[in-house]
Design a protein around this motif. Structure first.
Motif, PDB file in Angstrom:
ATOM      1  N   LEU A  20       6.767   1.900   2.874  1.00 42.28           N
ATOM      2  CA  LEU A  20       5.379   1.468   2.623  1.00 42.28           C
ATOM      3  C   LEU A  20       4.768   0.857   3.883  1.00 42.28           C
ATOM      4  CD1 LEU A  20       5.407  -0.252  -0.883  1.00 42.28           C
ATOM      5  CD2 LEU A  20       4.204   1.814  -0.232  1.00 42.28           C
ATOM      6  N   LYS A  77      -8.219 -10.761   0.000  1.00 45.03           N
ATOM      7  CA  LYS A  77      -7.944 -10.802  -1.433  1.00 45.03           C
ATOM      8  C   LYS A  77      -7.377  -9.469  -1.951  1.00 45.03           C
ATOM      9  CE  LYS A  77     -10.029 -12.323  -5.704  1.00 45.03           C
ATOM     10  NZ  LYS A  77     -11.233 -12.759  -6.375  1.00 45.03           N
ATOM     11  N   GLU A  78      -8.044  -8.378  -1.607  1.00 42.74           N
ATOM     12  CA  GLU A  78      -7.647  -7.079  -2.148  1.00 42.74           C
ATOM     13  C   GLU A  78      -6.275  -6.655  -1.610  1.00 42.74           C
ATOM     14  OE1 GLU A  78     -10.655  -7.631  -0.856  1.00 42.74           O
ATOM     15  OE2 GLU A  78     -11.899  -7.545  -2.663  1.00 42.74           O
ATOM     16  N   ARG A  79      -6.091  -6.810  -0.306  1.00 37.88           N
ATOM     17  CA  ARG A  79      -4.825  -6.396   0.284  1.00 37.88           C
ATOM     18  C   ARG A  79      -3.696  -7.334  -0.134  1.00 37.88           C
ATOM     19  NH1 ARG A  79      -4.871  -3.649   6.078  1.00 37.88           N
ATOM     20  NH2 ARG A  79      -2.855  -3.111   5.202  1.00 37.88           N
ATOM     21  N   GLY A  80      -4.031  -8.607  -0.285  1.00 38.31           N
ATOM     22  CA  GLY A  80      -3.031  -9.568  -0.757  1.00 38.31           C
ATOM     23  C   GLY A  80      -2.555  -9.198  -2.155  1.00 38.31           C
ATOM     24  N   THR A  81      -3.506  -8.840  -3.007  1.00 40.70           N
ATOM     25  CA  THR A  81      -3.148  -8.435  -4.371  1.00 40.70           C
ATOM     26  C   THR A  81      -2.235  -7.218  -4.324  1.00 40.70           C
ATOM     27  OG1 THR A  81      -5.268  -9.251  -5.178  1.00 40.70           O
ATOM     28  CG2 THR A  81      -4.110  -7.690  -6.596  1.00 40.70           C
ATOM     29  N   TYR A  82      -2.587  -6.258  -3.466  1.00 41.98           N
ATOM     30  CA  TYR A  82      -1.786  -5.032  -3.320  1.00 41.98           C
ATOM     31  C   TYR A  82      -0.347  -5.375  -2.911  1.00 41.98           C
ATOM     32  CZ  TYR A  82      -0.160  -0.748  -0.983  1.00 41.98           C
ATOM     33  OH  TYR A  82       0.581   0.326  -0.572  1.00 41.98           O
ATOM     34  N   PHE A  84       1.301  -8.391  -3.063  1.00 38.71           N
ATOM     35  CA  PHE A  84       2.061  -9.245  -3.979  1.00 38.71           C
ATOM     36  C   PHE A  84       2.418  -8.544  -5.292  1.00 38.71           C
ATOM     37  CE2 PHE A  84       0.010 -12.850  -1.550  1.00 38.71           C
ATOM     38  CZ  PHE A  84       1.182 -13.186  -0.888  1.00 38.71           C
ATOM     39  N   MET A  85       1.664  -7.502  -5.642  1.00 38.84           N
ATOM     40  CA  MET A  85       1.954  -6.825  -6.907  1.00 38.84           C
ATOM     41  C   MET A  85       3.015  -5.736  -6.774  1.00 38.84           C
ATOM     42  SD  MET A  85       0.366  -8.517  -9.083  1.00 38.84           S
ATOM     43  CE  MET A  85       0.853  -7.548 -10.477  1.00 38.84           C
ATOM     44  N   ILE A  86       3.457  -5.449  -5.571  1.00 40.22           N
ATOM     45  CA  ILE A  86       4.533  -4.460  -5.408  1.00 40.22           C
ATOM     46  C   ILE A  86       5.807  -5.042  -6.026  1.00 40.22           C
ATOM     47  CG2 ILE A  86       5.990  -3.249  -3.729  1.00 40.22           C
ATOM     48  CD1 ILE A  86       3.531  -3.302  -1.833  1.00 40.22           C
ATOM     49  N   PRO A  87       6.471  -4.306  -6.904  1.00 37.59           N
ATOM     50  CA  PRO A  87       7.644  -4.866  -7.584  1.00 37.59           C
ATOM     51  C   PRO A  87       8.871  -5.008  -6.673  1.00 37.59           C
ATOM     52  CG  PRO A  87       6.707  -3.054  -8.824  1.00 37.59           C
ATOM     53  CD  PRO A  87       6.091  -3.007  -7.465  1.00 37.59           C
ATOM     54  N   ILE A 250      -3.301 -15.583  -3.351  1.00 40.78           N
ATOM     55  CA  ILE A 250      -4.387 -14.732  -2.866  1.00 40.78           C
ATOM     56  C   ILE A 250      -5.611 -15.606  -2.619  1.00 40.78           C
ATOM     57  CG2 ILE A 250      -3.659 -12.571  -3.943  1.00 40.78           C
ATOM     58  CD1 ILE A 250      -6.006 -13.206  -6.007  1.00 40.78           C
TER      59      ILE A 250
ATOM     60  N   LEU B  50      -0.463 -14.320  -8.844  1.00 40.96           N
ATOM     61  CA  LEU B  50      -1.241 -14.264  -7.599  1.00 40.96           C
ATOM     62  C   LEU B  50      -1.830 -15.634  -7.283  1.00 40.96           C
ATOM     63  CD1 LEU B  50      -3.072 -10.873  -8.197  1.00 40.96           C
ATOM     64  CD2 LEU B  50      -1.270 -11.308  -6.532  1.00 40.96           C
ATOM     65  N   GLN B  70      10.718  -9.869  -9.087  1.00 36.77           N
ATOM     66  CA  GLN B  70      10.528  -8.416  -9.057  1.00 36.77           C
ATOM     67  C   GLN B  70      10.735  -7.791 -10.432  1.00 36.77           C
ATOM     68  OE1 GLN B  70      12.888  -5.809  -9.309  1.00 36.77           O
ATOM     69  NE2 GLN B  70      14.713  -7.088  -9.497  1.00 36.77           N
ATOM     70  N   LEU B  73       7.404  -8.103 -12.012  1.00 37.16           N
ATOM     71  CA  LEU B  73       6.423  -7.208 -11.394  1.00 37.16           C
ATOM     72  C   LEU B  73       6.684  -5.745 -11.762  1.00 37.16           C
ATOM     73  CD1 LEU B  73       6.240  -8.874  -7.864  1.00 37.16           C
ATOM     74  CD2 LEU B  73       4.527  -8.987  -9.664  1.00 37.16           C
ATOM     75  N   GLN B  74       7.942  -5.425 -12.013  1.00 40.09           N
ATOM     76  CA  GLN B  74       8.293  -4.062 -12.399  1.00 40.09           C
ATOM     77  C   GLN B  74       7.744  -3.723 -13.785  1.00 40.09           C
ATOM     78  OE1 GLN B  74      12.500  -2.445 -13.221  1.00 40.09           O
ATOM     79  NE2 GLN B  74      12.452  -2.827 -11.039  1.00 40.09           N
ATOM     80  N   SER B  82     -11.699  -5.374  -7.844  1.00 41.00           N
ATOM     81  CA  SER B  82     -11.791  -4.806  -6.497  1.00 41.00           C
ATOM     82  C   SER B  82     -10.384  -4.726  -5.931  1.00 41.00           C
ATOM     83  CB  SER B  82     -12.683  -5.662  -5.613  1.00 41.00           C
ATOM     84  OG  SER B  82     -12.212  -6.985  -5.590  1.00 41.00           O
ATOM     85  N   PHE B  83     -10.099  -3.659  -5.228  1.00 37.54           N
ATOM     86  CA  PHE B  83      -8.711  -3.429  -4.836  1.00 37.54           C
ATOM     87  C   PHE B  83      -8.625  -2.732  -3.490  1.00 37.54           C
ATOM     88  CE2 PHE B  83     -10.348  -0.762  -8.242  1.00 37.54           C
ATOM     89  CZ  PHE B  83     -10.626   0.390  -7.526  1.00 37.54           C
ATOM     90  N   TYR B  84      -7.432  -2.753  -2.942  1.00 35.22           N
ATOM     91  CA  TYR B  84      -7.139  -2.026  -1.705  1.00 35.22           C
ATOM     92  C   TYR B  84      -6.139  -0.929  -2.029  1.00 35.22           C
ATOM     93  CZ  TYR B  84      -4.562  -0.831   2.499  1.00 35.22           C
ATOM     94  OH  TYR B  84      -3.942  -0.131   3.498  1.00 35.22           O
ATOM     95  N   LEU B  96       5.794   6.968  -2.762  1.00 33.97           N
ATOM     96  CA  LEU B  96       6.138   5.669  -2.173  1.00 33.97           C
ATOM     97  C   LEU B  96       6.271   4.554  -3.213  1.00 33.97           C
ATOM     98  CD1 LEU B  96       3.838   5.691   1.007  1.00 33.97           C
ATOM     99  CD2 LEU B  96       6.317   5.896   0.968  1.00 33.97           C
TER     100      LEU B  96
END
Lengths: 252, 284
Positions: A20, A77-82, A84-87, A250, B50, B70, B73-74, B82-84, B96
């Motif tokens: 990633l 905020k958006e990238r932080g959420t992305y 931190f939410m990865i398991p 975040i 968060l 984890q 989160l899994q 709003s997201f990236y 990935l």
């Protein structure tokens, strides 16, 4: 409390995080690698008078600047959420950034250096028919890695401590720290001379190993300082960085 | 299950939540409803870990959300407003990210993509806002996470997509999953909610099932000023009033969510009194 290592570390997840990170960060790595490959290659040609060794150190300096943006994503905020939410565990996310910017960047620098210097030497010898100048790669890789680790740890922690302009702020802290140390050492020496303790100092210089002593009763003061700077300080800074990363929220 | 126990959280010195307690159970789709700034997004962020509660605890699947374990989160997928997303193709994203989710179902993912009219070769950062939301929904459902959190999911979706969105959610819920949808687009979502959670100024005003509300409250329009005074809540409409009163028949009626929202914002305590009363009290 028992620590569930399996939940915190998994090779499979670490590899996944590495993939990633590469998918996200391969461009800056590639650009830095390409620029320094060209520069080192040109400097390796005997017609130029730059030292490839100097460029190797310059690339490590670029790596330090690169470290300063190691956590730029989690400040948004958006990238932080992305992120931190990865398991994956907090430890894995932290470690992958640490290894990527420390070991990953250092290995890239060494690889770029040897490839470019080798290519330059080849062209010099076989195509330009010029030999005689010393264009050997640096042999002090372990030392340069130790110094790189010290600065890496400092700027890695700075990237988490300071939200904005963390490279400049960390540099300021470094300079300030240097002057504080210099002032303290000067003050100590001055007071020692004033109290007549200077005769106990061992300004012993070894031709092989350099300065060996300074403070009374110690013949390896510089070794101790070296260990402190290159091991204790980086480890403490990495510990601090981990705690800061773990508690990062975040942007509110 | 998700439980909030004495949860307190604030921005700076301004407290938003103070001693918040509530639960979200499996097998249900929750509508998290509230005005702008009520704390809906903050609550979802606290559930995800968060944001960190100042006091109290938010337990998700028996784990402290603050630790961002984890394993939690899994089993939790969050679609923020709003997201990236990285500049890679949908297929590359699957390659990935899917390995991080133990129960990820690629077949289901491709099926959702087809239904939502997305091509796996499309590059994520070139998609429109609405298309990206469709992608996230397809991916989120395919992870088979037990907890799915959605913040204003219908914003940016066109009318056919909203219909597909509702259908996908309704068909994906089961007794092992819980969906929490924060929205102020009540009308668009009223057919899929099982439970309604009303939130205002950091307080949970009401957390009840829609079936309970429809059994115990009656929504109707009356002409003139006839009996509007006896209603729990009323609003003037052309030619009369819309009223909410105790449902004395016990037969479930249609719930007007927008009207209920206004009523909860102004008369939550009276409504709770009726909802807490036994049905027999309204007989005859």
């Amino acid at each position: 409390m028992a620590i569930n290592l399996k939940a915190r570390f998994s090779v499979r997840r670490m590899v996944g995080l590495g993939r990633l990170a590469l998918a996200d960060e391969w461009r800056p790595f590639l650009w830095i690698g390409m620029i320094f490959f060209v520069l080192t290659f040109l400097s390796s040609l005997t017609v130029f008078r730059f030292s490839p060794d100097f460029l190797f150190k310059l690339m490590l300096l670029a790596g330090i600047m690169f470290v300063s943006r190691a956590f730029a994503d989690i400040r948004q905020k958006e990238r932080g959420t992305y992120v931190f939410m990865i398991p994956a565990s907090v430890e894995e996310k932290f470690l992958i950034r640490l290894l990527g910017t420390l070991v990953g960047f250092y290995l890239l620098s060494v690889l770029v250096f040897y490839l470019a210097a080798g290519a330059g030497n080849f062209v010099s010898y076989y195509l330009l028919d010029q030999v005689g100048l010393d264009r050997q790669p640096p042999t002090d890789l372990l030392d340069s890695f130790a110094v790189f680790t010290f600065f890496h740890a400092l700027f890695f922690a700075g990237a988490l401590l300071f939200r904005k302009n963390n490279f400049f702020k960390t540099t300021l802290v470094l300079i300030a720290g240097f002057f504080v140390l210099l002032f303290s050492a000067g003050h100590y020496l001055k007071s020692s001379f004033m109290h007549g303790r200077h005769q106990q100092f061992q300004f012993y210089f070894d031709m092989e190993d350099g300065w060996q002593g300074l403070f009374p009763g110690s013949s390896s003061t510089f070794t101790l300082i070296k260990w402190f700077l290159l091991v204790i300080v980086p480890l403490s800074l990495y510990g601090l960085s981990y705690l800061l990363f773990k508690n990062t929220q975040i942007k509110k | 299950m998700i439980s909030l126990e004495d949860l307190s959280f604030g921005y700076g010195h301004q407290m938003l939540f103070s001693g918040l307690n509530t639960e979200f159970e499996f097998g249900r789709i929750y509508g998290l409803l509230g005005k702008n700034g009520a704390g809906k997004t903050t609550l979802l962020n606290l559930v995800c870990g968060l944001l960190r509660a100042e006091t109290g605890i938010c337990r998700v699947l028996d784990m402290d959300a603050r630790k961002r374990d984890q394993r939690m989160l899994q089993d939790l997928f969050f679609i923020p407003e709003s997201f990236y997303l990285p500049p890679i193709s949908i297929e590359r994203y699957r390659q990935l990210h899917a390995p991080f989710y133990a129960s990820f179902d690629s077949g289901e993912f491709y099926s959702h993509l087809q239904e939502l009219e997305l091509d796996r070769k499309q590059v994520l950062n070139t998609l429109s806002y609405g298309l990206t939301k469709r992608f996230l929904l397809a991916f989120g459902l395919a992870t088979r996470s037990r907890v799915l959190l959605l913040d204003e999911p219908t914003n940016g979706l066109d009318i056919p997509s909203k219909r597909i969105f509702r259908r996908l959610l309704a068909s994906s819920i089961n007794e092992n999953r819980v969906f929490i949808i924060a929205t102020h687009q009540i009308k668009e979502m009223d057919t899929i909610f099982d439970n309604l959670v009303f939130i205002d100024h950091g307080r949970i005003l009401l957390n009840r099932s829609l079936s309970e509300i429809s059994e115990k409250l009656s929504f109707r329009n009356i002409a003139g000023a006839e009996s509007a005074e006896g209603a729990v809540y009323h609003e003037a409409i052309p030619g009369g009033y819309s009223i909410i009163e105790a449902n004395r028949s016990g037969d479930p009626g249609v719930v007007d969510l927008e009207f209920l929202f206004n009523a909860v914002m102004e008369r939550s305590e009276e409504l709770i009194d009726i909802l807490d009363s036994k049905q027999e009290a309204y007989g005859d």
